[in-house]
Design a protein around this motif. Structure first.
Motif, short mmCIF file in Angstrom:
data_model
loop_
_atom_site.label_atom_id
_atom_site.label_comp_id
_atom_site.label_asym_id
_atom_site.label_seq_id
_atom_site.Cartn_x
_atom_site.Cartn_y
_atom_site.Cartn_z
N GLU A 1 0.83 -1.21 0.00
CA GLU A 1 0.00 0.00 0.00
C GLU A 1 0.87 1.26 0.00
OE1 GLU A 1 -3.55 -0.38 2.85
OE2 GLU A 1 -2.12 -1.86 3.60
N LYS A 2 0.34 2.33 -0.60
CA LYS A 2 1.07 3.61 -0.58
C LYS A 2 1.14 4.14 0.85
CE LYS A 2 1.38 8.13 -2.79
NZ LYS A 2 2.82 8.18 -2.57
N GLU A 3 0.01 4.11 1.53
CA GLU A 3 -0.06 4.50 2.95
C GLU A 3 -0.85 3.42 3.67
OE1 GLU A 3 0.23 6.72 6.50
OE2 GLU A 3 1.27 7.08 4.63
N THR A 4 -0.22 2.78 4.65
CA THR A 4 -0.90 1.68 5.34
C THR A 4 -1.41 2.13 6.71
OG1 THR A 4 -0.70 -0.60 6.12
CG2 THR A 4 1.27 0.76 6.34
N PRO A 5 -2.59 1.62 7.09
CA PRO A 5 -3.07 1.90 8.45
C PRO A 5 -2.31 1.05 9.48
CG PRO A 5 -4.65 0.52 7.28
CD PRO A 5 -3.57 0.87 6.29
N LYS A 6 -1.61 0.00 8.99
CA LYS A 6 -0.85 -0.86 9.90
C LYS A 6 0.29 -0.06 10.50
CE LYS A 6 -1.52 -5.46 8.07
NZ LYS A 6 -0.84 -6.69 7.71
N GLN A 7 0.51 -0.25 11.80
CA GLN A 7 1.64 0.43 12.43
C GLN A 7 2.10 -0.34 13.66
OE1 GLN A 7 -0.97 4.07 13.62
NE2 GLN A 7 0.83 4.13 14.93
N GLY A 8 3.22 0.08 14.18
CA GLY A 8 3.75 -0.55 15.39
C GLY A 8 4.86 -1.54 15.09
N THR A 9 5.40 -2.06 16.16
CA THR A 9 6.53 -2.98 16.12
C THR A 9 6.04 -4.41 15.99
OG1 THR A 9 7.67 -1.43 17.58
CG2 THR A 9 8.63 -3.61 17.40
N GLU A 10 6.77 -5.20 15.20
CA GLU A 10 6.51 -6.63 15.12
C GLU A 10 7.81 -7.35 15.47
OE1 GLU A 10 3.02 -6.49 11.71
OE2 GLU A 10 4.87 -7.57 11.26
N VAL A 11 7.69 -8.41 16.27
CA VAL A 11 8.88 -9.15 16.70
C VAL A 11 8.76 -10.59 16.23
CG1 VAL A 11 10.32 -9.81 18.67
CG2 VAL A 11 9.00 -7.68 18.76
N TYR A 12 9.79 -11.03 15.52
CA TYR A 12 9.85 -12.42 15.07
C TYR A 12 10.87 -13.16 15.90
CZ TYR A 12 7.09 -10.50 11.33
OH TYR A 12 6.10 -9.86 10.64
N ILE A 13 10.50 -14.37 16.31
CA ILE A 13 11.31 -15.11 17.28
C ILE A 13 11.67 -16.52 16.80
CG2 ILE A 13 10.35 -13.87 19.26
CD1 ILE A 13 8.53 -16.35 19.77
N GLN A 14 12.67 -17.08 17.50
CA GLN A 14 13.01 -18.49 17.34
C GLN A 14 12.06 -19.29 18.24
OE1 GLN A 14 16.73 -17.66 19.23
NE2 GLN A 14 17.91 -18.13 17.38
N ASN A 15 12.04 -20.59 18.05
CA ASN A 15 11.24 -21.45 18.92
C ASN A 15 12.09 -21.86 20.13
OD1 ASN A 15 9.37 -23.10 20.08
ND2 ASN A 15 9.61 -24.76 18.62
N THR A 16 12.53 -20.85 20.91
CA THR A 16 13.31 -21.13 22.13
C THR A 16 12.76 -20.26 23.25
OG1 THR A 16 14.96 -19.38 21.79
CG2 THR A 16 15.42 -21.53 20.76
N GLU A 17 12.95 -20.72 24.48
CA GLU A 17 12.47 -19.96 25.64
C GLU A 17 13.16 -18.62 25.75
OE1 GLU A 17 9.76 -20.40 27.56
OE2 GLU A 17 9.48 -21.99 26.09
N ASN A 18 14.48 -18.57 25.50
CA ASN A 18 15.22 -17.31 25.65
C ASN A 18 14.84 -16.28 24.59
OD1 ASN A 18 16.50 -17.99 28.00
ND2 ASN A 18 18.29 -18.85 26.98
N SER A 19 14.52 -16.74 23.39
CA SER A 19 14.06 -15.84 22.34
C SER A 19 12.69 -15.27 22.73
CB SER A 19 13.98 -16.58 20.99
OG SER A 19 13.53 -15.72 19.98
N LYS A 20 11.83 -16.12 23.27
CA LYS A 20 10.50 -15.68 23.72
C LYS A 20 10.62 -14.69 24.88
CE LYS A 20 8.33 -19.94 22.22
NZ LYS A 20 8.01 -21.32 22.59
N LYS A 21 11.56 -14.96 25.79
CA LYS A 21 11.80 -14.10 26.94
C LYS A 21 12.26 -12.71 26.48
CE LYS A 21 15.20 -14.06 30.47
NZ LYS A 21 16.22 -14.81 31.18
N LEU A 22 13.14 -12.69 25.50
CA LEU A 22 13.63 -11.43 24.94
C LEU A 22 12.49 -10.65 24.27
CD1 LEU A 22 15.96 -9.53 24.31
CD2 LEU A 22 16.61 -11.03 22.41
N ALA A 23 11.65 -11.37 23.52
CA ALA A 23 10.49 -10.74 22.87
C ALA A 23 9.53 -10.14 23.90
CB ALA A 23 9.76 -11.76 22.00
#
Length: 193
Positions: A107-129
């Motif tokens: 889209e030229k201008e999106t209503p979507k906003q904010g941060t998205e966090v992608y993680i590994q399937n590990t407890e420490n990655s989830k903890k960091l997120a």
């Protein structure tokens, strides 16, 4: 006299060494894209510049402490390949890895906003997120099969700092104030980890 000098020198060395951190911890900040890879672009703004500016600010904010050292995968307009980045990271064996990116959609201008966090399937990655979610307006946390997450042995997250084609997000992440605030939040996350 010579024996006294040696004794004084060894006493000085012992006291000096006791103040040197024995095992410094590493934190890796990966500034996404670089070189010919601009990442997402909007007008005069490019993802590669935004991510490296924030990465350098995080490093600067952490220079005065001695608990850990912040290492950047790039601090200039270079493009280390994904394989080179993960090879370097795995050699360092850091505590955590944070890969910085900017989001975009068709889209030229999106209503979507904010941060998205992608993680590994590990407890420490989830903890960091989780810690990131407490500091940022996180729209979603999701497990993703991305090279940086899949090939990095240390706990890692990939953070989309906002949408390039959302005016509010773009104005914030491209401003000096916004970049300093984002870097400060990551500094707090690192110190609390």
């Amino acid at each position: 006299m010579r024996g006294f000098k040696l004794l004084a020198l060894s006493a000085f060395s012992a006291s000096f060494l006791s103040f040197t951190p024995i095992s410094k911890k590493y934190i890796v900040i990966d500034a996404g894209h670089g070189g010919n890879d601009m990442g997402s672009v909007y007008g005069k703004f490019s993802e590669k510049e935004i991510t490296v500016n924030i990465a350098k600010e995080i490093k600067k904010l952490n220079e005065s402490q001695d608990q850990y050292e912040v290492i950047l995968t790039r601090d200039s307009d270079a493009y280390p390949t994904l394989q080179e980045r993960t090879a370097m990271i795995n050699k360092l064996n850091p505590e955590i890895v944070i890969s910085l990116h900017m989001n975009s959609n068709p889209e030229k201008e999106t209503p979507k906003q904010g941060t998205e966090v992608y993680i590994q399937n590990t407890e420490n990655s989830k903890k960091l997120a989780e810690k990131i979610s407490k500091k940022f307006d996180v729209a979603k946390v999701e497990e993703r099969n991305l090279h940086m997450l899949r090939e990095t042995k240390a706990p890692a997250v990939l953070v989309e700092l906002g949408f390039m084609n959302n005016t509010k997000d773009r104005e914030y992440v491209t401003s000096e104030k916004g970049q300093k605030e984002i870097a400060q939040k990551f500094t707090e996350i690192i110190r609390e980890y």
